[in-house]
Each structure stands twice: as C-alpha cells, then as structure tokens.
Design a protein around this motif. Structure first.
Motif, PDB file in Angstrom:
ATOM      1  N   VAL A 136      54.362  52.584 -83.232  1.00 41.03           N
ATOM      2  CA  VAL A 136      53.803  51.256 -82.941  1.00 41.03           C
ATOM      3  C   VAL A 136      54.501  50.207 -83.796  1.00 41.03           C
ATOM      4  N   GLN A 156      43.590  48.159 -78.356  1.00 39.13           N
ATOM      5  CA  GLN A 156      44.286  49.150 -79.194  1.00 39.13           C
ATOM      6  C   GLN A 156      43.363  49.632 -80.299  1.00 39.13           C
ATOM      7  N   ASN A 201      45.984  52.951 -76.276  1.00 38.49           N
ATOM      8  CA  ASN A 201      46.306  51.634 -75.709  1.00 38.49           C
ATOM      9  C   ASN A 201      45.726  51.555 -74.305  1.00 38.49           C
ATOM     10  N   MET A 228      53.683  45.453 -76.017  1.00 42.63           N
ATOM     11  CA  MET A 228      52.772  46.599 -76.141  1.00 42.63           C
ATOM     12  C   MET A 228      52.634  47.374 -74.825  1.00 42.63           C
ATOM     13  N   TYR A 256      53.596  51.014 -74.427  1.00 42.80           N
ATOM     14  CA  TYR A 256      52.762  52.146 -74.849  1.00 42.80           C
ATOM     15  C   TYR A 256      51.877  52.701 -73.733  1.00 42.80           C
TER      16      TYR A 256
END
Ligand SMILES: Cc1cc2nc3c(=O)[nH]c(=O)nc-3n(C[C@H](O)[C@H](O)[C@H](O)COP(=O)(O)OP(=O)(O)OC[C@H]3O[C@@H](n4cnc5c(N)ncnc54)[C@H](O)[C@@H]3O)c2cc1C
Length: 395
Positions: free
Chosen positions: A197, A218, A229, A265, A268
């Motif tokens: 991350v 998250q 996530n 993000m 993820y």
C-alpha cells in the motif's frame, strides 16, 4: 434425518446469521439442524466491520475470545474527501468511545468471523451441519414444519428459521414480495499485502474516501498484515437504464474525479468480480406460523452503516431468547422477536440509504456535507447512540 421423537429447529442458510442462530439455540439446549445450499460452509475472502453493539452478542454466543486474536481494533473511523484527499471528520475509537459504548469497534476477516462461529457450532452436539442442502419449500404442519431440499431430502422440524440471505426462498414463501430492490450501487473488492500500500496516511484507521457517486473504504486485517479495499460506485449508467452499468470502465470513469492518491487505490481492487447491491423497504411482518426470517432474508440493507451482519447476529441472540421466554411457543416467540427487531432493523436500512447519499454527495450537497462535518467534534459519534449502544436481550 431427524425423527419426531427427537425434534429439531431447522435453520436454512449457514452464513453468519444462520450459524449465529444455530449457536444461540444450542446454548439454550435446543437441537438444531443447519441446511446450507452451498457445497461447503464458508464466507468470501474480504473484511467486515463490527460495531460495538455486536461485541456483547458475540460474547453471549461464547465466541468472542476465539475471535479476538483475529480482530483488528482501529483507532478511528475517518471520513476523507475523495476529491481533495483531505480529512473531513473522524470518530475516535479510543477511551471515550469505549466508555460511551462499553465495547470496542473492530474489523475482522469474514472467514475468521464465520470460521470462529462455525467452529463453535461444530463443537456442539446439539447442532447438525449439512451442506449441499438447498431449501426449495416447506410446509407448515401441526406443531411444526417439514422442509424439502433440492436433492429431494425432507426434514421435519419444530420450526424453520429462514437465514437464507438476500434471495431467500423462505422469504418468497412467507411474504411473496418479489425480488429485492436493485440499487445501481456496485462494489469491487480486493485484499492486498499492507506492504504494497502506497498511501499510508490512515494505516491504523478505517478510512472512507467519499466523492460524487463513489466511495472507497480501507482497513487492515489479520494483525495488520493485509489491507482490505472496497470501492463502490453508484452507477450513472444504471440510472440511464444502460445494461452495461457497473462495469470496470465505469468504475474508472467515476473515480476519475478523485485526487491522484485516491484514484491510485483502484489498483488494490480486483476487476474480475463485482457485487451489485440490493436492499428492501422494511416490512411489518416476516413470520408465518412456526417459520420466521433472520438477517438479510428479513431486512437486507446497503452497507453504509456496516451493520447487516451485526443485525443478523443481534437477530439470532434475540430470537433464541424470545423462544425461551415464550416456553417454546414458536409462533408467539417469533412474533415477539419480529416486534422487537422491526424498528431497529428498519432504521438501519433507511439510515444506510441516507448515509449513502451523504457519502456520495456532489455539488452543493458536497459543500453542505463538508461544512457541517467541519463543525463536529471527534468524540461525538455521529448520532450513533441508538445503534452503538446496542440492545437489551430478554432473559
Ligand atoms: C459491500 C458490503 C459490505 C458490507 N460490510 C458490512 C460490514 O462491514 N458490517 C456488517 O455487519 N455487515 C456488512 N455487510 C452486510 C453483511 O455482509 C450481510 O448483511 C450478512 O453477511 C448477512 O448474513 P446472512 O447470514 O443473513 O446472509 P448470507 O451471508 O447471505 O448467508 C445466507 C446463506 O444462505 C445460503 N442459502 C441461500 N439459499 C439457500 C437455500 N435455498 N437453502 C439453504 N441455504 C441457502 C447461502 O449459501 C448463504 O450461506 C456488507 C455487505 C456488503 C455487500
């Protein structure tokens, strides 16, 4: 197969709700048979949040000590603006929170939660667990029920608990109220090693980044080693009636508004699978004779309060308590149970919809939200007393 000489309570569905119900009944001395449609008892490979209201329920079920080593206790619930990346507000989960609600907020891998309850069920002689047993119908009989499964097997029981989820066939028979409401909210999930991350601003918190028609949640799981996530969009295409709604390219499209750190993000979450979300308007009855519903079968909710499974576990504990209080008069107990649960679960369903609007606000609504949030204190959990203070369970 059970016999009438050795009567059982039947539970359709071995998810978090069904297993909690089986355990709650077994702890009060009942014999229970759980009929699960899937070939194995299990849960999906992602995380789940547990409000302080559910902790004492898990304590009553005798599983909290086994679950605690798997739990992560975040230091705060943080809301940040996905467009700027700036923090909007937070609920601190430290001493003041624990003093107010008496129990902690925690997050846990779903397989650890479900697995812990499953192990407790397996350790009880009163509980029989059967996989590959999809309920197809039931009949009410004098003093009980008879359930028929997909493979033709039949089970007599004192009562039937429909804990068979969003698409519950038990509900279809009890209420005949059609399919759940398709909301156009679509979820993508992913669990990655925490070491991978990049933005580590909220490593010890549960963080929700909110933007127009989207949010991303998250939090860390399993001793902090992995990051859960969850990216959700409220599909514009769905509102236009476009059948391609919620596809990975719409996910990217809606996340294009976000700050680069938030947009990033999306790396993820997996694109191979998504979850199209449904809920239902609250109803005033989910019982028929010796048959009742529990969890998502009774009151499916959007995830914005992170309380669907918490409600299912509360349901289970209250249900078994009402059966005890009514001297095993199942119909009267089930009616008392739904009376006790109706308003609370309806409030969760309706508040979750409202909180979804708050999260997904754009334009002037976003401005209003952000300015109101700027005024609130961090130790003032957002009007959550009704929820987090939990419930009184009948003896
Ligand atoms: C994105 C997302 C995030 C969420 N986050 C949270 C959270 O943080 N906290 C929280 O508390 N809740 C959360 N929830 C809600 C939570 O996942 C559900 O409310 C909860 O899992 C419902 O449990 P259940 O046992 O009622 O139903 P289910 O988990 O759906 O279990 C039903 C079981 O019945 C079985 N079944 C189906 N049909 C039959 C049949 N005919 N016969 C026998 N068995 C059958 C299924 O195979 C399944 O095992 C979230 C939901 C979503 C979508």
């Amino acid at each position: 197969m059970s016999t009438n000489a050795n009567p059982e309570i039947l539970v359709a569905g071995g998810g978090i709700g069904g297993l909690s119900a089986a355990l709650a009944f077994a702890l009060r001395g009942h014999r229970v048979r759980v009929l699960e449609k899937a070939a194995e008892f299990g849960e999906i490979d992602y995380g789940i949040q547990m409000g302080p209201n559910v902790y004492p329920m898990l304590e009553r079920l005798g599983v909290i000590k086994a679950l605690e080593p798997h739990a992560v206790f975040p230091d705060a619930l943080v809301m940040a603006d996905a467009i700027t990346g700036n923090e909007l507000t937070r609920i601190s989960l430290g001493a003041a929170f624990r003093a107010r609600y008496r129990y902690p907020y925690f997050v846990i891998h779903r397989r650890d939660l479900h697995g812990g309850i499953l192990e407790a069920c397996r350790s009880r002689d009163e509980i029989t667990l059967e996989a590959s047993k999809g309920l197809v119908r039931f009949e009410q009989r004098a003093g009980g029920v008879r359930v028929t499964c997909e493979d033709g097997s039949e089970y007599p029981g004192l009562a039937l608990i429909g804990a068979d989820g969003l698409w519950s066939p038990t509900r279809a028979a009890v209420l005949a109220d059609g399919a759940p409401r398709l909301t156009g909210h679509v979820v993508y999930r992913g669990v990655v090693p925490t070491d991978d991350v990049i933005d580590r601003s909220y490593l010890n918190s549960m963080v929700i980044y909110v933007g127009r028609n989207m949010h991303l949640v998250q939090y860390r799981l399993r001793a902090g080693t992995v990051m859960n996530n969850v990216a959700t969009i409220e599909s514009d295409r769905f509102k236009r009636g476009d059948p391609s709604f919620g596809s990975p390219d719409e996910l990217e499209e809606i996340f294009a508004q976000c700050a680069p750190s938030v947009r990033d993000m999306l790396r993820y979450v997996a694109r191979e699978r998504n979850w199209v979300l449904h809920d239902r308007d609250p109803v005033t009855n989910w019982t028929q004779g010796n048959v009742t519903l529990l969890g998502d079968a009774a009151h499916p909710t959007l995830q914005y309060l992170a309380q669907g499974a918490c409600m299912a576990i509360e349901d289970a504990v209250v249900l078994a308590a009402e059966v005890a209080r009514h001297g095993n008069d199942f119909n009267q107990a089930f009616l008392a149970y739904q009376r006790g649960r109706m308003n609370r679960t309806a409030r969760v369903v309706l508040s979750a919809r409202f909180f979804g609007h708050v999260c997904h606000a754009g334009g002037g609504a976003r401005e209003l939200r952000n300015s109101l949030l700027a005024q609130r204190s961090h130790d003032d959990p957002w009007e959550a007393d009704w929820l987090y203070k939990g419930i009184e369970v009948p003896q």
